[in-house]
Design a protein around this motif. Structure first.
Motif, PDB file in Angstrom:
ATOM      1  N   UNK A 131      -0.300  -9.368  -2.519  1.00  0.00           N
ATOM      2  CA  UNK A 131       0.684  -9.235  -1.433  1.00  0.00           C
ATOM      3  C   UNK A 131       0.027 -10.103  -0.226  1.00  0.00           C
ATOM      4  N   UNK A 132      -1.308 -10.269  -0.059  1.00  0.00           N
ATOM      5  CA  UNK A 132      -1.757 -11.374   0.905  1.00  0.00           C
ATOM      6  C   UNK A 132      -1.329 -12.594   0.922  1.00  0.00           C
ATOM      7  N   UNK A 133      -1.108 -13.203  -0.380  1.00  0.00           N
ATOM      8  CA  UNK A 133      -0.474 -14.606  -0.221  1.00  0.00           C
ATOM      9  C   UNK A 133       0.945 -14.782   0.445  1.00  0.00           C
ATOM     10  N   UNK A 134       1.607 -13.947   0.492  1.00  0.00           N
ATOM     11  CA  UNK A 134       3.019 -13.905   0.816  1.00  0.00           C
ATOM     12  C   UNK A 134       2.994 -13.809   2.389  1.00  0.00           C
ATOM     13  N   UNK A 135       2.087 -13.352   3.047  1.00  0.00           N
ATOM     14  CA  UNK A 135       1.822 -13.039   4.426  1.00  0.00           C
ATOM     15  C   UNK A 135       1.244 -14.428   5.280  1.00  0.00           C
ATOM     16  N   UNK A 136       1.760 -14.657   6.383  1.00  0.00           N
ATOM     17  CA  UNK A 136       1.377 -15.877   7.167  1.00  0.00           C
ATOM     18  C   UNK A 136      -0.283 -16.039   6.999  1.00  0.00           C
ATOM     19  N   UNK A 137      -0.553 -17.221   7.205  1.00  0.00           N
ATOM     20  CA  UNK A 137      -2.088 -17.671   7.123  1.00  0.00           C
ATOM     21  C   UNK A 137      -2.927 -16.842   7.899  1.00  0.00           C
ATOM     22  N   UNK A 138      -2.428 -16.561   9.193  1.00  0.00           N
ATOM     23  CA  UNK A 138      -3.291 -15.768  10.024  1.00  0.00           C
ATOM     24  C   UNK A 138      -3.276 -14.236  10.062  1.00  0.00           C
ATOM     25  N   UNK A 139      -2.430 -13.819   8.932  1.00  0.00           N
ATOM     26  CA  UNK A 139      -2.047 -12.601   9.018  1.00  0.00           C
ATOM     27  C   UNK A 139      -2.697 -11.907   7.785  1.00  0.00           C
ATOM     28  N   UNK A 140      -3.190 -10.694   7.725  1.00  0.00           N
ATOM     29  CA  UNK A 140      -4.069 -10.262   6.641  1.00  0.00           C
ATOM     30  C   UNK A 140      -3.782  -8.836   6.293  1.00  0.00           C
ATOM     31  N   UNK A 141      -3.346  -8.429   5.038  1.00  0.00           N
ATOM     32  CA  UNK A 141      -3.386  -6.907   4.522  1.00  0.00           C
ATOM     33  C   UNK A 141      -4.846  -6.395   4.315  1.00  0.00           C
ATOM     34  N   UNK A 142      -5.190  -5.531   5.117  1.00  0.00           N
ATOM     35  CA  UNK A 142      -6.679  -4.919   4.988  1.00  0.00           C
ATOM     36  C   UNK A 142      -6.900  -4.078   3.904  1.00  0.00           C
ATOM     37  N   UNK A 143      -6.202  -3.122   3.713  1.00  0.00           N
ATOM     38  CA  UNK A 143      -5.920  -2.043   2.592  1.00  0.00           C
ATOM     39  C   UNK A 143      -4.899  -1.425   2.000  1.00  0.00           C
ATOM     40  N   UNK A 144      -4.606  -1.361   0.715  1.00  0.00           N
ATOM     41  CA  UNK A 144      -3.658  -0.614   0.176  1.00  0.00           C
ATOM     42  C   UNK A 144      -4.135   0.836  -0.539  1.00  0.00           C
ATOM     43  N   UNK A 145      -3.403   1.850   0.066  1.00  0.00           N
ATOM     44  CA  UNK A 145      -3.924   3.187  -0.392  1.00  0.00           C
ATOM     45  C   UNK A 145      -2.698   3.835  -1.118  1.00  0.00           C
ATOM     46  N   UNK A 146      -2.816   4.616  -2.043  1.00  0.00           N
ATOM     47  CA  UNK A 146      -1.897   5.369  -2.662  1.00  0.00           C
ATOM     48  C   UNK A 146      -1.896   6.755  -2.241  1.00  0.00           C
ATOM     49  N   UNK A 147      -0.811   7.033  -1.537  1.00  0.00           N
ATOM     50  CA  UNK A 147      -0.658   8.396  -0.958  1.00  0.00           C
ATOM     51  C   UNK A 147      -0.125   9.477  -1.569  1.00  0.00           C
ATOM     52  N   UNK A 148       0.652   9.143  -2.523  1.00  0.00           N
ATOM     53  CA  UNK A 148       1.277  10.151  -3.680  1.00  0.00           C
ATOM     54  C   UNK A 148       1.510   9.400  -4.902  1.00  0.00           C
ATOM     55  N   UNK A 149       1.123  10.204  -5.968  1.00  0.00           N
ATOM     56  CA  UNK A 149       1.356   9.723  -7.207  1.00  0.00           C
ATOM     57  C   UNK A 149       1.708  10.674  -8.364  1.00  0.00           C
ATOM     58  N   UNK A 150       2.837  10.452  -8.945  1.00  0.00           N
ATOM     59  CA  UNK A 150       3.172  11.474  -9.852  1.00  0.00           C
ATOM     60  C   UNK A 150       3.670  10.311 -11.084  1.00  0.00           C
ATOM     61  N   UNK A 151       3.094  10.967 -12.451  1.00  0.00           N
ATOM     62  CA  UNK A 151       3.470  10.432 -13.569  1.00  0.00           C
ATOM     63  C   UNK A 151       4.176  11.321 -14.458  1.00  0.00           C
ATOM     64  N   UNK A 152       5.221  10.933 -14.985  1.00  0.00           N
ATOM     65  CA  UNK A 152       6.019  11.975 -15.835  1.00  0.00           C
ATOM     66  C   UNK A 152       6.402  11.267 -17.008  1.00  0.00           C
ATOM     67  N   UNK A 153       6.858  12.106 -18.215  1.00  0.00           N
ATOM     68  CA  UNK A 153       7.664  11.508 -19.170  1.00  0.00           C
ATOM     69  C   UNK A 153       9.260  11.480 -19.014  1.00  0.00           C
ATOM     70  N   UNK A 154      10.064  10.683 -19.550  1.00  0.00           N
ATOM     71  CA  UNK A 154      11.353  10.701 -19.313  1.00  0.00           C
ATOM     72  C   UNK A 154      12.213  11.791 -20.260  1.00  0.00           C
TER      73      UNK A 154
END
Length: 154
Positions: A131-154
């Protein structure tokens, strides 16, 4: 003495060659850069809760099947950016550029890769790097956090 002369010359040339290579490679090995700048310590800025909320964007309940066609994940993310302006710009492109990146990242992962904290860390770092490369040169994504996660079978 005549029989030892070729050996002595070979050993002397080897030592000189090793010394020349060491002198040439020394800056690269020791980590100095070619532009003359030195590595500087980065000062970590600790944000208050209010400041953190101002620079954090959320993506809730992103649904995607994994590489394993019978597994589905529902994931929510929190993206911490470096400034309010960056957050505003990020919110504008979240639907058209960020979601497709997340979609591709999850499409290439299996359930085994996502299991546990190592799997979540792998996904978070992969998203941060993509994701960082799609932002402008002076902008920066500092951290990505997963806040909820569910994995299930179909």
């Amino acid at each position: 003495m005549k029989k030892m002369m070729p050996w002595l010359v070979t050993i002397l040339l080897s030592i000189v060659l090793i010394a020349v290579v060491a002198v040439i490679m020394w800056p690269k090995i020791m980590g100095s850069t070619t532009d003359g700048s030195t590595n500087k310590e980065v000062e970590v800025k600790h944000l208050t809760a209010d400041e953190r909320v101002e620079v954090t964007s959320e993506l809730k309940e992103f649904k995607r099947n994994l590489k394993d066609s019978n597994k589905v994940v529902v994931v929510s993310f929190a993206f911490q950016l470096d400034s309010k302006k960056t957050k505003e710009d990020f919110d504008k492109i979240i639907e058209i550029e960020v979601k497709p990146i997340i979609n591709r990242a999850l499409a290439d992962m299996t359930a085994e890769e996502l299991n546990g904290s190592k799997g979540e860390d792998l996904l978070e770092s992969k998203l941060l790097n993509e994701i960082n490369p799609i932002l402008d040169k002076k902008q920066k994504l500092v951290k990505v956090e997963i806040t909820a996660f569910i994995m299930t079978n179909i």
